[in-house]
Motif scaffolding. Structure first.
Motif, PDB file in Angstrom:
ATOM      1  N   ARG A  78       0.835  -1.191   0.000  1.00 62.09           N
ATOM      2  CA  ARG A  78       0.000   0.000   0.000  1.00 62.09           C
ATOM      3  C   ARG A  78       0.880   1.255   0.000  1.00 62.09           C
ATOM      4  NH1 ARG A  78      -2.962  -1.148   4.035  1.00 62.09           N
ATOM      5  NH2 ARG A  78      -1.998   0.088   5.662  1.00 62.09           N
ATOM      6  N   THR A  79       1.947   1.223   0.810  1.00 68.63           N
ATOM      7  CA  THR A  79       2.860   2.358   0.870  1.00 68.63           C
ATOM      8  C   THR A  79       3.517   2.584  -0.472  1.00 68.63           C
ATOM      9  OG1 THR A  79       3.265   1.939   3.217  1.00 68.63           O
ATOM     10  CG2 THR A  79       4.856   3.315   2.054  1.00 68.63           C
ATOM     11  N   ASP A  80       3.973   1.512  -1.111  1.00 73.24           N
ATOM     12  CA  ASP A  80       4.593   1.624  -2.431  1.00 73.24           C
ATOM     13  C   ASP A  80       3.596   2.166  -3.448  1.00 73.24           C
ATOM     14  OD1 ASP A  80       6.898   0.655  -1.358  1.00 73.24           O
ATOM     15  OD2 ASP A  80       6.686  -1.384  -2.148  1.00 73.24           O
ATOM     16  N   GLY A  81       2.357   1.695  -3.371  1.00 75.67           N
ATOM     17  CA  GLY A  81       1.337   2.166  -4.293  1.00 75.67           C
ATOM     18  C   GLY A  81       1.049   3.641  -4.121  1.00 75.67           C
ATOM     19  N   GLU A  82       0.997   4.105  -2.883  1.00 79.87           N
ATOM     20  CA  GLU A  82       0.760   5.520  -2.621  1.00 79.87           C
ATOM     21  C   GLU A  82       1.913   6.367  -3.138  1.00 79.87           C
ATOM     22  OE1 GLU A  82       0.246   5.486   1.573  1.00 79.87           O
ATOM     23  OE2 GLU A  82      -1.838   4.791   1.492  1.00 79.87           O
ATOM     24  N   ALA A  83       3.140   5.858  -2.962  1.00 79.55           N
ATOM     25  CA  ALA A  83       4.308   6.595  -3.444  1.00 79.55           C
ATOM     26  C   ALA A  83       4.304   6.683  -4.966  1.00 79.55           C
ATOM     27  CB  ALA A  83       5.592   5.921  -2.961  1.00 79.55           C
ATOM     28  N   THR A  84       3.932   5.589  -5.614  1.00 81.86           N
ATOM     29  CA  THR A  84       3.863   5.586  -7.079  1.00 81.86           C
ATOM     30  C   THR A  84       2.789   6.546  -7.567  1.00 81.86           C
ATOM     31  OG1 THR A  84       4.628   3.289  -7.195  1.00 81.86           O
ATOM     32  CG2 THR A  84       3.459   4.148  -9.122  1.00 81.86           C
ATOM     33  N   ARG A  85       1.633   6.514  -6.928  1.00 81.18           N
ATOM     34  CA  ARG A  85       0.541   7.417  -7.313  1.00 81.18           C
ATOM     35  C   ARG A  85       0.966   8.876  -7.170  1.00 81.18           C
ATOM     36  NH1 ARG A  85      -3.835  10.401  -5.797  1.00 81.18           N
ATOM     37  NH2 ARG A  85      -5.783  10.002  -6.962  1.00 81.18           N
ATOM     38  N   THR A  86       1.617   9.185  -6.058  1.00 82.30           N
ATOM     39  CA  THR A  86       2.083  10.558  -5.833  1.00 82.30           C
ATOM     40  C   THR A  86       3.104  10.971  -6.877  1.00 82.30           C
ATOM     41  OG1 THR A  86       1.686  10.384  -3.448  1.00 82.30           O
ATOM     42  CG2 THR A  86       3.226  12.093  -4.182  1.00 82.30           C
ATOM     43  N   ARG A  87       3.995  10.052  -7.223  1.00 75.82           N
ATOM     44  CA  ARG A  87       5.025  10.358  -8.227  1.00 75.82           C
ATOM     45  C   ARG A  87       4.394  10.645  -9.584  1.00 75.82           C
ATOM     46  NH1 ARG A  87       7.840   6.260  -7.102  1.00 75.82           N
ATOM     47  NH2 ARG A  87       7.775   5.019  -9.008  1.00 75.82           N
ATOM     48  N   ILE A  88       3.400   9.844  -9.951  1.00 74.30           N
ATOM     49  CA  ILE A  88       2.696  10.068 -11.226  1.00 74.30           C
ATOM     50  C   ILE A  88       1.967  11.406 -11.194  1.00 74.30           C
ATOM     51  CG2 ILE A  88       0.828   9.247 -12.720  1.00 74.30           C
ATOM     52  CD1 ILE A  88       1.500   6.389 -11.727  1.00 74.30           C
ATOM     53  N   LEU A  89       1.305  11.699 -10.089  1.00 81.32           N
ATOM     54  CA  LEU A  89       0.540  12.939  -9.963  1.00 81.32           C
ATOM     55  C   LEU A  89       1.453  14.157 -10.088  1.00 81.32           C
ATOM     56  CD1 LEU A  89      -2.490  13.605  -9.374  1.00 81.32           C
ATOM     57  CD2 LEU A  89      -1.809  13.953  -7.000  1.00 81.32           C
ATOM     58  N   GLU A  90       2.596  14.117  -9.446  1.00 82.87           N
ATOM     59  CA  GLU A  90       3.536  15.246  -9.515  1.00 82.87           C
ATOM     60  C   GLU A  90       4.086  15.408 -10.931  1.00 82.87           C
ATOM     61  OE1 GLU A  90       4.548  17.563  -7.319  1.00 82.87           O
ATOM     62  OE2 GLU A  90       3.118  16.810  -5.843  1.00 82.87           O
ATOM     63  N   ALA A  91       4.459  14.310 -11.539  1.00 81.17           N
ATOM     64  CA  ALA A  91       4.991  14.381 -12.904  1.00 81.17           C
ATOM     65  C   ALA A  91       3.946  14.917 -13.867  1.00 81.17           C
ATOM     66  CB  ALA A  91       5.466  12.992 -13.350  1.00 81.17           C
ATOM     67  N   ALA A  92       2.723  14.435 -13.731  1.00 83.05           N
ATOM     68  CA  ALA A  92       1.643  14.899 -14.607  1.00 83.05           C
ATOM     69  C   ALA A  92       1.350  16.372 -14.377  1.00 83.05           C
ATOM     70  CB  ALA A  92       0.383  14.068 -14.360  1.00 83.05           C
ATOM     71  N   GLY A  93       1.337  16.791 -13.119  1.00 87.06           N
ATOM     72  CA  GLY A  93       1.082  18.190 -12.810  1.00 87.06           C
ATOM     73  C   GLY A  93       2.105  19.102 -13.455  1.00 87.06           C
TER      74      GLY A  93
END
Length: 230
Positions: free
Chosen positions: A9-24
């Motif tokens: 779950r922690t890894d998934g949250e980190a991946t989601r955050t990384r994608i969100l920042e890159a997309a932003g």
């Protein structure tokens, strides 16, 4: 056992955050139409499947970026603390304006400001995500502060007009960051404290005038022969 169960779950949250920042960052620099999922995945260091897994599609990702951008502009938890604080309502309004002005004057434009400004200037169908998630609760919290100042019930159209009139100048400052010429550029050059004081005084004067008009209209309706007279 405990660490093993929490790691995915922690890894998934980190991946989601990384994608969100890159997309932003990419949406801010290039816009939604010009930003591909492949470019986002490359910047985030993930595969394309991760975007679909966490956001469903590029459109879903953009809507998530808009939601996160609005959260960074005005956070619900901050607004709730402000609306529920024992401070005078005028001070609450000044604090809200101060937060929005500081966002507009805070050095190099951050991606959340760029993304929201671009969407405001040329709204897409994706803006509905904000009206479904972020805007209703935040608007109700600001309306509660304005109701406290004016004595006008939150569901009255007069208060909704007040809400727009108070927030619009702050949004104009955000848009002005894109280099749009005119008086807004002069305002952006003002010291932050002076600008907050000006906007707060202007807002309060308008709210007090509307409050007097509203109280007068209620009084007239209750007079003999008035609309609400029994």
């Amino acid at each position: 056992m405990r660490n093993t169960s929490r790691s995915p779950r922690t890894d998934g949250e980190a991946t989601r955050t990384r994608i969100l920042e890159a997309a932003g960052e990419l949406f801010a620099a290039q816009g939604f139409a010009e930003t591909t999922s492949k470019a986002i995945a490359a910047q985030a260091g993930v595969d394309l499947a991760s975007i679909n897994y966490h956001f469903g599609s590029r459109s879903g990702l953009y809507q998530a970026v808009l939601t996160e951008a609005h959260r960074r502009l005005v956070d619900v938890a901050d607004l709730q603390r402000l609306a529920r604080s024992p401070a005078p309502a005028a001070d609450k309004l000044s604090a809200l304006i101060d937060r929005m002005v500081r966002n507009a004057l805070s050095g190099p434009e951050k991606w959340h400001i760029s993304v929201l400004t671009a969407e405001l200037l040329a709204p897409s169908s994706h803006i509905q995500a904000l009206f479904q998630s972020e805007i209703p609760l935040k608007a109700s919290l600001v309306a509660a502060i304005l109701s406290e100042i004016t004595g006008i019930p939150e569901d009255e159209p007069a208060l909704q007009r007040c809400l727009l009139s108070v927030i619009a100048p702050c949004l104009l400052l955000q848009i002005g960051r894109r280099g749009i010429p005119g008086p807004v550029q002069t305002m952006l050059q003002m010291p932050g404290a002076v600008l907050v004081e000006h906007l707060s005084r202007f807002a309060m004067a308008g709210l007090e005038a509307v409050s007097r008009d509203y109280a007068g209209s209620i009084s007239r309706r209750r007079e003999p022969g008035g609309h609400d007279a029994s």
